[in-house]
Design a protein around this motif. Sequence first.
Motif, mmCIF file in Angstrom:
data_model
loop_
_atom_site.group_PDB
_atom_site.id
_atom_site.type_symbol
_atom_site.label_atom_id
_atom_site.label_comp_id
_atom_site.label_asym_id
_atom_site.label_seq_id
_atom_site.Cartn_x
_atom_site.Cartn_y
_atom_site.Cartn_z
ATOM 1 N N TRP A 77 0.826 -1.207 0.000
ATOM 2 C CA TRP A 77 0.000 0.000 0.000
ATOM 3 C C TRP A 77 0.858 1.254 0.000
ATOM 4 O O TRP A 77 0.477 2.279 -0.558
ATOM 5 C CB TRP A 77 -0.928 -0.013 1.206
ATOM 6 N N ALA A 78 2.011 1.196 0.681
ATOM 7 C CA ALA A 78 2.905 2.355 0.727
ATOM 8 C C ALA A 78 3.834 2.415 -0.479
ATOM 9 O O ALA A 78 4.670 3.317 -0.570
ATOM 10 C CB ALA A 78 3.727 2.326 2.011
ATOM 11 N N GLY A 584 -0.350 14.542 -2.108
ATOM 12 C CA GLY A 584 -0.126 15.846 -1.502
ATOM 13 C C GLY A 584 -0.318 15.909 0.003
ATOM 14 O O GLY A 584 -0.362 17.003 0.569
ATOM 15 N N GLY A 585 -0.440 14.759 0.663
ATOM 16 C CA GLY A 585 -0.656 14.770 2.106
ATOM 17 C C GLY A 585 -2.006 15.313 2.519
ATOM 18 O O GLY A 585 -2.220 15.631 3.686
ATOM 19 N N ARG A 586 -2.945 15.380 1.583
ATOM 20 C CA ARG A 586 -4.253 15.981 1.867
ATOM 21 C C ARG A 586 -5.322 14.959 2.239
ATOM 22 O O ARG A 586 -6.410 15.343 2.659
ATOM 23 C CB ARG A 586 -4.742 16.758 0.633
ATOM 24 N N THR A 587 -5.040 13.682 2.080
ATOM 25 C CA THR A 587 -6.064 12.673 2.351
ATOM 26 C C THR A 587 -6.448 12.677 3.827
ATOM 27 O O THR A 587 -5.573 12.581 4.696
ATOM 28 C CB THR A 587 -5.548 11.276 1.974
ATOM 29 N N PRO A 588 -7.722 12.778 4.159
ATOM 30 C CA PRO A 588 -8.127 12.807 5.568
ATOM 31 C C PRO A 588 -7.877 11.457 6.252
ATOM 32 O O PRO A 588 -8.189 10.402 5.702
ATOM 33 C CB PRO A 588 -9.625 13.112 5.513
ATOM 34 N N MET A 589 -7.311 11.514 7.450
ATOM 35 C CA MET A 589 -7.191 10.343 8.320
ATOM 36 C C MET A 589 -8.235 10.510 9.411
ATOM 37 O O MET A 589 -8.097 11.359 10.291
ATOM 38 C CB MET A 589 -5.776 10.235 8.907
ATOM 39 N N LEU A 590 -9.296 9.730 9.326
ATOM 40 C CA LEU A 590 -10.422 9.904 10.235
ATOM 41 C C LEU A 590 -10.116 9.326 11.614
ATOM 42 O O LEU A 590 -9.352 8.369 11.750
ATOM 43 C CB LEU A 590 -11.668 9.221 9.676
ATOM 44 N N PRO A 608 -5.942 5.665 5.531
ATOM 45 C CA PRO A 608 -6.295 5.151 4.201
ATOM 46 C C PRO A 608 -5.057 4.840 3.370
ATOM 47 O O PRO A 608 -3.949 5.317 3.636
ATOM 48 C CB PRO A 608 -7.105 6.300 3.590
ATOM 49 N N LYS A 609 -5.260 4.036 2.351
ATOM 50 C CA LYS A 609 -4.177 3.638 1.458
ATOM 51 C C LYS A 609 -3.501 4.858 0.832
ATOM 52 O O LYS A 609 -2.278 4.878 0.646
ATOM 53 C CB LYS A 609 -4.727 2.710 0.371
ATOM 54 N N ARG A 610 -4.258 5.888 0.516
ATOM 55 C CA ARG A 610 -3.674 7.086 -0.097
ATOM 56 C C ARG A 610 -2.689 7.774 0.858
ATOM 57 O O ARG A 610 -1.666 8.316 0.420
ATOM 58 C CB ARG A 610 -4.786 8.059 -0.516
ATOM 59 N N THR A 611 -2.982 7.738 2.148
ATOM 60 C CA THR A 611 -2.027 8.292 3.113
ATOM 61 C C THR A 611 -0.774 7.432 3.177
ATOM 62 O O THR A 611 0.343 7.950 3.260
ATOM 63 C CB THR A 611 -2.674 8.392 4.497
ATOM 64 N N LEU A 612 -0.950 6.102 3.149
ATOM 65 C CA LEU A 612 0.215 5.216 3.164
ATOM 66 C C LEU A 612 1.063 5.410 1.909
ATOM 67 O O LEU A 612 2.299 5.305 1.973
ATOM 68 C CB LEU A 612 -0.240 3.767 3.276
ATOM 69 N N GLY A 616 4.937 6.305 2.070
ATOM 70 C CA GLY A 616 5.971 5.609 1.317
ATOM 71 C C GLY A 616 6.786 6.554 0.460
ATOM 72 O O GLY A 616 8.019 6.449 0.392
ATOM 73 N N ALA A 617 6.115 7.515 -0.206
ATOM 74 C CA ALA A 617 6.837 8.495 -1.024
ATOM 75 C C ALA A 617 7.735 9.366 -0.160
ATOM 76 O O ALA A 617 8.860 9.699 -0.546
ATOM 77 C CB ALA A 617 5.831 9.358 -1.788
ATOM 78 N N MET A 618 7.244 9.738 1.034
ATOM 79 C CA MET A 618 8.052 10.544 1.940
ATOM 80 C C MET A 618 9.284 9.767 2.397
ATOM 81 O O MET A 618 10.398 10.304 2.450
ATOM 82 C CB MET A 618 7.205 10.958 3.141
ATOM 83 N N PHE A 619 9.099 8.483 2.709
ATOM 84 C CA PHE A 619 10.221 7.642 3.134
ATOM 85 C C PHE A 619 11.265 7.554 2.025
ATOM 86 O O PHE A 619 12.466 7.731 2.258
ATOM 87 C CB PHE A 619 9.715 6.253 3.508
ATOM 88 N N LYS A 620 10.798 7.272 0.804
ATOM 89 C CA LYS A 620 11.741 7.162 -0.312
ATOM 90 C C LYS A 620 12.412 8.493 -0.595
ATOM 91 O O LYS A 620 13.596 8.542 -0.944
ATOM 92 C CB LYS A 620 11.006 6.644 -1.548
ATOM 93 N N ALA A 621 11.669 9.592 -0.415
ATOM 94 C CA ALA A 621 12.255 10.909 -0.657
ATOM 95 C C ALA A 621 13.369 11.193 0.339
ATOM 96 O O ALA A 621 14.451 11.667 -0.040
ATOM 97 C CB ALA A 621 11.174 11.984 -0.562
#
Length: 640
Positions: A77-78, A584-590, A608-612, A616-621
Amino acid sequence: MRSFARLIFAVVISSSVACTDTKPPPVTPEAPPATTVEQATLAEEQIDLSPVAAPAEVFGVGRLRNPKASLDRAGQWASLPFGVKDMLAQEVPGIESVLMFDAPVDVILAVDRETIMGFNPHMVVSFGLTSLDRAIGFAAKKRAEPTKLSPGVYRMGEKCIIAAAVGAAPARLVCGPSRQAVDFLLDYATRGLPNEQLGDADLHLEVRAEPLRHFYGTMLERGRNIFVPIVLNDLLIGHPEFDRTARDAVHALASELLLVAADLDRAVVDVRLRPDTQDIAAKLTLAFRSSKSWTAQGALDRGRRAGPPPALYWDLPGDAFTASFSTGANHARFAEIRDTLSKLADSALDHFQAPPRVRTRLVRLLETLPSSDAPVVHAMGSVPELDPPMQTGWRHRRAATFRSAIGWHLVGIEDDARSYKKWLDDAATAATDREVKRYLDNVGISARDWPQVKRQRLAGLGAAWSYEIVMPESMFGSRTRPGEKPQPRLDASMHVAVLPDGKRTWIGFSSSKKVLTTQLAKVLKKAPASVKLSPNGPLRPLGQVRAVAGGYVSLGSSMQLMESASGARMRRRASKARQLMPNGGRTPMLYLVTAGTGPSVAYEMFLPKRTLEDVGAMFKAFMTLGSDGSTSPMPAPPVQ
């Protein structure tokens, strides 16, 4: 990644257990009988696999039900390129034939009777192995010198034991921080806990209060008798009224802590990776066995007020980084706390010789602080533009960091605005009162370091009032560094506004008056729905559950705070990482807070998967970005 793999390997195989090149037969976790063991070289041994109950000292258990499935799914997912099994196999070739990656990993916590005064509990972690015979054979090849303790039980070094086991895995590696912990919990870790049902969560952690009460109850009571006098010795000032109130408050707080300890039954954490909704659901539940404490009674009271988000929640600005709601609380329960704080403030001001008028004015602010049982909502966001633009000097950077960290906040209350505006007027009057400033000067708080307050209307928002709080630069530190010439003051401002909107009230504050005005305009009833939160889409689940509180947060808000609070190099890396996030880090985490009649309180969070994907992108960055924001290739999977 190589060091990360080595860390996992060190934790999992700290006893030098690895594997041969032989591939194990396919294993299904549910298939083996509870007493299955490898018979190759152990056929003649009489291995004891009789059931073992949990020792009375055990107060915590945990289980990762299927490590490979859970970690691999989260990695997929990430969008991370490495599976846990492949990663470890490349770090330690052949390890996959010894570790049973789809068998549960268990954790046990227990009271250590020998160190009960210091609370240094026993802890072990238990990993499933594909074969006792294979693990012992490989350990011998690696010169780990396994020492046989009894049939099917082998010590590996000081802090690990390999033993035959019941449950999904025929053998287990049990490790802990001390030899005593491993010896004490080995039988339960191999012949008890593996057959216990801990629910269907992918990760389950449970702390039980009863064993802790049994072993530490007397010590808690003694602790109150020891620590209360110590606290009072530092708190009392020699004023009769203050000291009497402080004693009552400290003793009441200590009694409340003991009552909470007596009420609490257990704390449970459950984490589920849900393929159907493609998210990770984490839940912390605090369950009480009784409700004698003020805290447990509060949980019962909040449970009676559970419901969907209030209507004004959906009037919050749609571009908020976070937005939350509370269905209200019984503020009469807090009356005694407020009365105590007022008495402490009044007697302290009397002790420090505040003039009667100053004393009355300041205490009055505490006594009249507005409160309401009505639902409350809150939203916050960022200040995208700094006015004037941020400059490169360290003082300008410090001021910009403050402005960015404050951002904007809105609080909505289903209550009349008059009491809130009056209280803010009184607070502004007190802050600008000459006699108050003179008193502060006398007690060592320079008037030059005290904020200035200016009252003004907000254009275009009807009856809205604004208070500009100008904070001198001296509040944040020196204006110069050693060797620098004196510099003009660079003060910072915060704007607070009250906006009546029919029978409800909006209170906002921000480091930017322009941004605050824009956001307040969005919450008015007449504002179009397109600028507000939507009850459909990602936030729809919030309206389908009866909760006492809830809302959402986003990864982007945390990243922006990191950028504003970091140095130049980290700020560049964080900014670049945020730009590389696919969502963009905008996905809501409820998140939701619910209360049961047990009583119990549960805190739930949904990733949500979109946050993961963004994580993952942040980790790779961060793995590939240099301090100047340049990129380098992603490190390859670890190779032996």
